[in-house]
Write an enzyme that holds these catalytic residues in place. Structure first.
Site, mmCIF file in Angstrom:
data_model
loop_
_atom_site.group_PDB
_atom_site.id
_atom_site.type_symbol
_atom_site.label_atom_id
_atom_site.label_comp_id
_atom_site.label_asym_id
_atom_site.label_seq_id
_atom_site.Cartn_x
_atom_site.Cartn_y
_atom_site.Cartn_z
ATOM 1 N N GLU B 282 0.827 -1.204 0.000
ATOM 2 C CA GLU B 282 0.000 0.000 0.000
ATOM 3 C C GLU B 282 0.864 1.258 0.000
ATOM 4 O OE1 GLU B 282 -4.170 -0.675 1.702
ATOM 5 O OE2 GLU B 282 -3.234 0.700 3.109
ATOM 6 N N GLU B 364 -16.474 -11.749 1.980
ATOM 7 C CA GLU B 364 -15.300 -11.399 1.173
ATOM 8 C C GLU B 364 -14.579 -12.654 0.661
ATOM 9 O OE1 GLU B 364 -11.877 -9.963 3.279
ATOM 10 O OE2 GLU B 364 -11.321 -8.572 1.682
ATOM 11 N N CYS B 506 -11.650 -2.446 13.482
ATOM 12 C CA CYS B 506 -11.915 -3.887 13.618
ATOM 13 C C CYS B 506 -12.163 -4.322 15.068
ATOM 14 C CB CYS B 506 -10.764 -4.686 13.043
ATOM 15 S SG CYS B 506 -10.406 -4.232 11.348
#
Lengths: 170, 577
Positions: B282, B364, B506
């Site tokens: 990233e 997912e 999360c």
């Protein structure tokens, strides 16, 4: 039960609805009048129509559906070619209208407020139709059937559709 | 300030407070059921639909719902009169008369608020037998089971879905006895714009909403002849202990590893390893975009609910999220390639199980983009709660387990990856690496305090080599929508944005032990993660020696060809309605 709504065929009415929405979208509490307008135009509220309303008013489609299902004035199926109205007013009810409604439901295999998949029949229970002396009363479209008893129901329906037997097993 | 008395005790509270607020100040307990307030995220469910909180006001005949009645000057309230207590009892008895009462085999057994209030009131018989409103169970999605027969119509799910997440899937349908919470046109969840964040089930008081339980699938896998690999997300280790009565926020990494080994997994690895890898990819992608005039801002893509949200709501902006897979998916892809190669196994010989704080991860894992041929990167996802169930089922004395270490090579991680579990953590970890990549200098102070905490949207400008990098962080999809709309209208000038769907990130995921309305739990879990980060020698992802080895031996260049093939993904435009 799914009834296909043909947007192409209904384009003119869809445009009418969109114009109505455009004109009134700023009015507070406009969702119910818009739903009424839509039902007036199409006879019922199809999924596609509710989606058009949601987009037009920029409100979640879940809200449109939630509000529409709260009010009994809104219906979500097209009416059948023949709409069978059973009066459930006090006099008719006392004289056994509930039994007649159940018989119609059994024969057609659909519930009150629903339409047969072939769009031939729909059932609409109503309150007093003002013919109490003839109770119980059944209306099919504009035809009035007075003093109906359960056994006659099948024959009444048969008048509007020859092959009524196909619903028999349901 | 408004002065009133409750049970003869005087109290002053600000105007607009409810009787319940005032009672809380006096430490007078009024039972509630439908009500829930989560001040930290501005979630207020005050539908007063259950009436369990009724109290008596002197001089008034009818009872008042304490959760929704504003206080007025001189009010004299009693919470403990015979009339109020009897009314509460009757209300709960009526609720139970329209409930399946199959508590012993219910997914929410032990965590149900209706069960608790029935126990508190000492209800021993169903006084009003009669018809129960029954609805078919919606098993359509991979993440959420909807069993509306158990719904008490508190509307917390709708408040969460519409006011906080702005997803607007759930609504009240119909009226009277037939009323049901559901989606427009009664569509099954997998045909809606639901993001599967699961926050509806995180606040559901009963078993009406629960996660899809994959525990038996995991036991089957363990008892098969395949090699079963387990990975655990950062947020699991600071919450799992709660399920065993340990102090909230306890860091139980070592015990968790021990328990997983006892359960019988062949390899116990850490998603944190893949989180470090995500940071390398990233940060490289961000630098690439900044240096090559790429699309900015770049949005993080670790959160599957957030990904599905933007695919539905912002399908015109699919080029701004990072193309990085989420860490557990990167982990899955590497398990079935890099690790398989090392072990001389084929991808089909390996089953990857993810333990996640999240229910959207279940959805997912089944996304077609996240598989290689017929083999999904990740095979089975279970939540923190499901892992706790497995540990209990295996009769493992969790609290007294010895601390164990993760296996290698996919178990090594840095402090940067640990903080992924808290809102702001991913971007903080990215900055730790991007700073050093861009400047070639060592970043001394690795803690970016402006990016931490429970604020809905956080902004910061970080100076890197004379260049100002504008950062935004948001948690909760409503906050995300706000940011995205600013970007769409050209009013924002950010370089990078982190978005997590759940409150607090999360740690507040829908797969975590239930908070029951107490969000201070999230702060404690957050502190647990920061504590683990501080305790690590290595706190920057690019310092992870196993990551360096992985690039040397297998992946080649960060953000290179092989990395793209295995670690990056694509997004799909989805219908907004």
């Amino acid at each position: 039960m799914d009834f296909k709504f043909d947007i192409e065929k209904n384009m003119e009415k869809v445009r009418c609805l969109e114009t109505f929405i455009e004109k009134n979208r700023q009015v507070p509490g406009v969702l119910i009048p818009v739903l009424q307008e839509a039902q007036g135009l199409f006879g019922y509220l199809a999924r596609e129509v509710m989606e058009i309303i949601a987009r037009g008013l920029d409100v979640p489609v879940s809200k449109v559906f939630g509000v529409a299902t709260y009010y009994t004035q809104f219906t979500f199926m097209p009416k059948g070619e023949n709409d069978i109205s059973i009066c459930l007013g006090t006099a008719c009810y006392v004289k056994g209208a509930q039994e007649i409604l159940e018989e119609v439901q059994n024969i057609l295999g659909i519930k009150d407020g629903e339409t047969t998949p072939d769009l031939k029949f729909s059932i609409t229970s109503t309150r007093c139709v003002g013919d109490c002396s003839l109770a119980p009363v059944v209306l099919v479209n504009d035809d009035i059937y007075p003093n109906v008893n359960k056994k006659e129901v099948k024959d009444i329906i048969a008048k509007y559709k020859v092959e009524v037997e196909c619903y028999d097993h349901l | 300030m408004i002065k009133l008395t409750i049970n003869d005790k005087e109290v002053s509270v600000p105007e607009g407070s409810t009787i319940l607020d005032a009672a809380k100040q006096l430490k007078i307990k009024i039972p509630t059921l439908c009500h829930m307030s989560l001040y930290d995220i501005q979630f207020f469910n005050q539908s007063a639909s259950c009436r369990v909180c009724v109290v008596e006001q002197e001089g008034r005949n009818n009872l008042l719902p304490a959760c929704a009645t504003p206080v007025s000057e001189g009010m004299k309230i009693r919470t403990d009169t015979k009339k109020a207590i009897r009314a509460r009892r009757t209300i709960v008895e009526l609720l139970l008369s329209d409930h399946p009462n199959d508590c012993l085999i219910c997914a929410k057994n032990g965590d149900c608020e209706l069960q608790k209030i029935a126990a508190d009131l000492g209800i021993r018989e169903i006084k009003y037998p009669g018809e129960i409103a029954t609805f078919p169970t919606d098993n359509s999605s991979k993440s959420i089971v909807r069993n509306m027969t158990k719904c008490i119509l508190c509307k917390r799910c709708e408040t969460m879905c519409s006011s906080i997440q702005t997803v607007d899937v759930l609504t009240e349908i119909g009226r009277g006895f037939d009323t049901v919470m559901g989606a427009a046109f009664n569509l099954p969840m997998d045909e809606t714009t639901c993001t599967f964040c699961g926050q509806c089930l995180a606040v559901c008081p009963t078993g009406a909403l629960s996660e899809v339980n994959n525990v038996s699938k995991v036991w089957d896998a363990i008892n098969s002849d395949k090699v079963v690999i387990v990975q655990t997300a950062p947020a699991v280790r600071v919450a799992l202990g709660e399920e065993f009565g340990m102090e909230v926020g306890s860091l139980v990494t070592g015990k968790m590893v021990g328990a997983l080994r006892r359960i019988g997994f062949d390899r116990v690895f850490d998603t944190d390893f893949a989180a470090d890898l995500t940071i390398i990819e990233e940060a490289s992608e961000l630098i690439h975009r900044i240096q090559h005039g790429g699309k900015l801002p770049m949005l993080t893509s670790c959160c599957p609910a957030w990904v599905k949200f933007f695919e539905h709501q912002f399908s015109d902006m699919l080029d701004i999220p990072s193309s990085c897979k989420s860490p557990h998916e990167m982990f899955g892809a590497l398990s079935k390639t890099y690790f398989a190669e090392k072990m001389g196994l084929k991808a089909e010989d390996i089953i990857v199980v993810s333990v996640m704080p999240c229910v959207a991860k279940k959805y997912e894992a089944a996304r077609p983009e996240l598989s290689e041929g017929s083999s999904s990167d990740v095979d089975i996802v279970i939540t923190t709660r499901e892992l706790a169930l497995m540990i209990k089922e295996a009769s493992i004395d969790f609290e007294n387990l010895d601390d164990k270490e993760f296996d290698n090579p996919l178990g090594e991680s840095t402090g940067a990856s640990v903080i992924f579990g808290a809102t702001g953590g991913v971007i903080e970890a990215t900055l730790r690496t991007a700073y050093e990549f861009l400047t070639g200098k060592t970043l001394e102070n690795v803690e970016f305090s402006s990016l931490r905490g429970m604020q809905g949207i956080k902004e910061a400008t970080i100076d890197i080599n004379g260049m100002s990098i504008n950062i935004a962080v948001s948690h909760g999809l409503g906050n995300a929508r706000h940011l995205l709309e600013k970007i769409r209208s050209g009013k924002a000038n950010y370089h990078a944005i982190e978005i997590m769907a759940c409150p607090g990130g999360c740690i507040g995921g829908a797969g975590q032990p239930f908070h029951h309305g107490d969000l201070s739990i999230l702060d404690k879990r957050m502190n647990g993660l920061y504590k683990e980060d501080r305790g690590k020698t290595l706190r920057k992802s690019h310092e992870n020696p196993m990551i360096k080895k992985l690039y040397d031996e297998f992946l080649g260049e960060p953000y290179g060809e092989k990395a793209h093939e295995l670690l990056h993904t694509t997004y799909v435009a989805r219908k907004k309605i």
